[in-house]
Scaffold this active site. Structure first.
Site, PDB file in Angstrom:
ATOM      1  N   HIS A  80       0.548  -0.554   0.019  1.00  0.00           N
ATOM      2  CA  HIS A  80       0.432   0.111  -0.428  1.00  0.00           C
ATOM      3  C   HIS A  80       0.597   1.224  -0.039  1.00  0.00           C
ATOM      4  CE1 HIS A  80      -3.705   1.629   1.136  1.00  0.00           C
ATOM      5  NE2 HIS A  80      -3.299   2.768   0.421  1.00  0.00           N
ATOM      6  N   ASP A 159     -13.716   3.422   6.281  1.00  0.00           N
ATOM      7  CA  ASP A 159     -12.110   4.259   5.835  1.00  0.00           C
ATOM      8  C   ASP A 159     -13.066   4.638   4.573  1.00  0.00           C
ATOM      9  OD1 ASP A 159      -9.848   5.379   5.652  1.00  0.00           O
ATOM     10  OD2 ASP A 159     -10.199   3.408   3.888  1.00  0.00           O
ATOM     11  N   ARG A 166     -12.529  13.691   3.914  1.00  0.00           N
ATOM     12  CA  ARG A 166     -11.113  14.021   4.049  1.00  0.00           C
ATOM     13  C   ARG A 166     -10.828  14.021   2.731  1.00  0.00           C
ATOM     14  NH1 ARG A 166      -7.815   9.213   5.752  1.00  0.00           N
ATOM     15  NH2 ARG A 166      -6.371  10.844   4.919  1.00  0.00           N
ATOM     16  N   SER A 181      -6.367   4.794   8.103  1.00  0.00           N
ATOM     17  CA  SER A 181      -6.859   4.546   7.064  1.00  0.00           C
ATOM     18  C   SER A 181      -6.274   3.252   6.189  1.00  0.00           C
ATOM     19  CB  SER A 181      -7.029   5.692   6.112  1.00  0.00           C
ATOM     20  OG  SER A 181      -7.586   5.594   4.565  1.00  0.00           O
ATOM     21  N   LYS A 185      -7.393  -0.995   6.513  1.00  0.00           N
ATOM     22  CA  LYS A 185      -7.827  -1.713   5.333  1.00  0.00           C
ATOM     23  C   LYS A 185      -7.138  -2.849   5.026  1.00  0.00           C
ATOM     24  CE  LYS A 185      -7.104   2.214   3.136  1.00  0.00           C
ATOM     25  NZ  LYS A 185      -7.824   3.620   2.458  1.00  0.00           N
TER      26      LYS A 185
HETATM   27  N1  URA Z   1      -3.568   6.337   0.842  1.00  0.00           N
HETATM   28  C1  URA Z   1      -5.076   5.643   2.208  1.00  0.00           C
HETATM   29  O1  URA Z   1      -5.689   4.510   2.436  1.00  0.00           O
HETATM   30  N2  URA Z   1      -5.171   6.610   3.159  1.00  0.00           N
HETATM   31  C2  URA Z   1      -5.023   7.334   3.504  1.00  0.00           C
HETATM   32  O2  URA Z   1      -5.166   8.748   4.026  1.00  0.00           O
HETATM   33  C3  URA Z   1      -4.147   8.083   3.219  1.00  0.00           C
HETATM   34  C4  URA Z   1      -3.477   7.388   1.660  1.00  0.00           C
END
Ligand code: URA
Length: 432
Positions: A80, A159, A166, A181, A185
């Site tokens: 990620h 999220d 956001r 966040s 995930k």
């Molecule tokens: N990537 C994400 O999944 N969440 C964030 O808040 C920023 C980048």
């Protein structure tokens, strides 16, 4: 909720009960967006303790389905990125690892703030379905070794809701909000080895290496608490990654790299992140061994074939992968031309992102449509020699007005100097 906003505004820490209340109220609609927005802004200013961040992360992870990937094998790698400009590594890392025999279950997001999102990029391929049910997602990974999907309604809905809010309330760049966040995930997605690409620089949410380290440490610790094998690679985002910014145009660049062509910085980073996954999964002894092993799958076409397989499986029109120039076909094209000779000393990622966004490649409001074909092609990057009259960049636009405005912005991104300059190394640090 008013009490919670006030508490956070004054810099006090929330309890487990308060955070559960907030997440539940957000999901059942009893807390309106304006109160959530005020709370998010307070978090941006006041931060959260480490314990609060960990509680928030677990509450968000548990807000929907938690995937059980044990049916796919004993070691599933996930990666990620915290988001950057021209950051398209997922589209290369996923087929690369899958081609090398490591199943990848990847949930991705849409563009956030000035950064692009993998799901928007994939949707630039006509027909590509990013919304897969959990059954479809798992069965695809069983059959072809990889899937890339958007969060389904049942996957970390907390999220999803917060991310969208956001994006449009200037509350993205907060360490606890980004950490919760991302890691929520990753926890819900079920992989056991997680490689995080934490970007730092002008085109990232974390502007300095120190901020990026703090974010990386927070995420690694939260993930470890949840029993995951974690690693964060801090990478430079002072200039865009690769040579393209947009949606379709970035997919086209990934196709090049998957065919063992394309820009070196992008290829190198993808190999590094994938190799780190192998090392953490104990399938390679060190990064170099992992990179050498993986590079073969770029050379022998297997990674490209895997990408085509993923696109076909998810309903995408493979024509566009076979003829990737179609992904950036726009009505108009513009050029940024060097007015003097020299070397590119800097190529500001944030300014370049703004130039791309001007073309409609990202959103201002959460339901805004985006232009999948528009984008920017950078012909010169930091360190490159430039002659007067050289084309520094090309802009692909569907409106003359947007194209002209984008060019005005993009010109500002380039700073030339008479002296040769070296780009900073891509990998800045590794937090394990
Ligand atoms: N990537 C994400 O999944 N969440 C964030 O808040 C920023 C980048």
């Amino acid at each position: 909720m008013v009490d919670l906003i006030n508490k956070k505004k004054c810099g006090e820490a929330h309890t487990q009960e308060e955070i559960s209340f907030l997440i539940n109220g957000m999901l059942d609609g009893t807390i309106p967006d304006y109160q959530l927005s005020a709370w998010l802004m307070s978090v941006c200013f006041q931060g959260m303790t480490f314990d609060e961040s960990a509680i928030l992360t677990m509450e968000m992870a548990k807000s929907g389905d938690m995937l059980d990937l044990s049916c796919l094998g004993d070691c599933i790698i996930d990666k990620h990125s915290t988001g950057g400009v021209g950051d398209k590594t997922t589209l290369i890392v996923v087929p690369l690892l899958a081609a090398a025999g490591c199943p990848v279950a990847k949930f991705s997001g849409r563009g956030l703030g000035f950064t692009g999102g993998t799901i928007d990029k994939l949707e630039a391929i006509p027909g590509f379905r990013t919304a897969l049910s959990t059954e479809e997602f798992l069965s695809q990974i069983k059959n072809i070794g990889a899937a890339i999907a958007s969060q389904t309604a049942n996957f970390t809905p907390a999220d999803k809701k917060m991310y969208e809010l956001r994006d449009v309330t200037a509350t993205v760049n907060s360490i606890p909000l980004i950490a919760s966040s991302v890691v929520s995930k990753k926890i819900a997605a079920g992989a056991n080895v997680i490689v995080l690409d934490v970007k730092c620089g002008s085109g990232a949410f974390m502007k300095t290496a120190d901020e990026a380290r703090e974010l990386a440490k927070t995420m690694v610790e939260i993930g470890k608490r949840a029993g995951k094998t974690m690693c964060a690679v801090i990478t430079s985002m002072d200039q865009p990654l690769g040579n393209t910014i947009g949606n379709g145009i970035e997919v086209a660049e990934c196709v090049q790299v998957l065919k063992n062509e394309g820009p070196q910085d992008l290829k190198e980073l993808c190999l590094y992140l994938s190799a780190m996954g192998l090392v953490k999964a104990k399938k390679a002894r060190n990064i170099n061994e992992g990179k050498n092993y993986l590079e073969k799958f770029l050379q022998n076409g297997k990674a490209y074939e895997k990408f085509v397989e993923i696109v076909k499986y998810q309903g995408g029109d493979v024509e566009y992968i076979e003829n990737p120039q179609r992904l950036s076909e726009t009505q108009f094209a513009f050029e940024v031309v060097a007015e003097e000779a020299g070397y590119v000393q800097s190529l500001d990622a944030l300014t370049a992102a703004k130039a791309a966004k001007m073309l409609g490649t990202g959103r201002d409001k959460k339901d805004d449509p985006i232009d999948y074909r528009a984008g920017v092609l950078l012909n010169k990057k930091i360190g490159d020699k430039v002659y007067k009259g050289d084309i520094l960049a090309k802009i692909f636009a569907n409106s003359i007005e947007q194209g002209n405005k984008s060019r005005e912005i993009l010109v500002q991104a380039f700073k030339l100097s008479k002296n040769p300059t070296e780009p900073t190394p891509l990998v800045v640090d590794v937090i394990e």
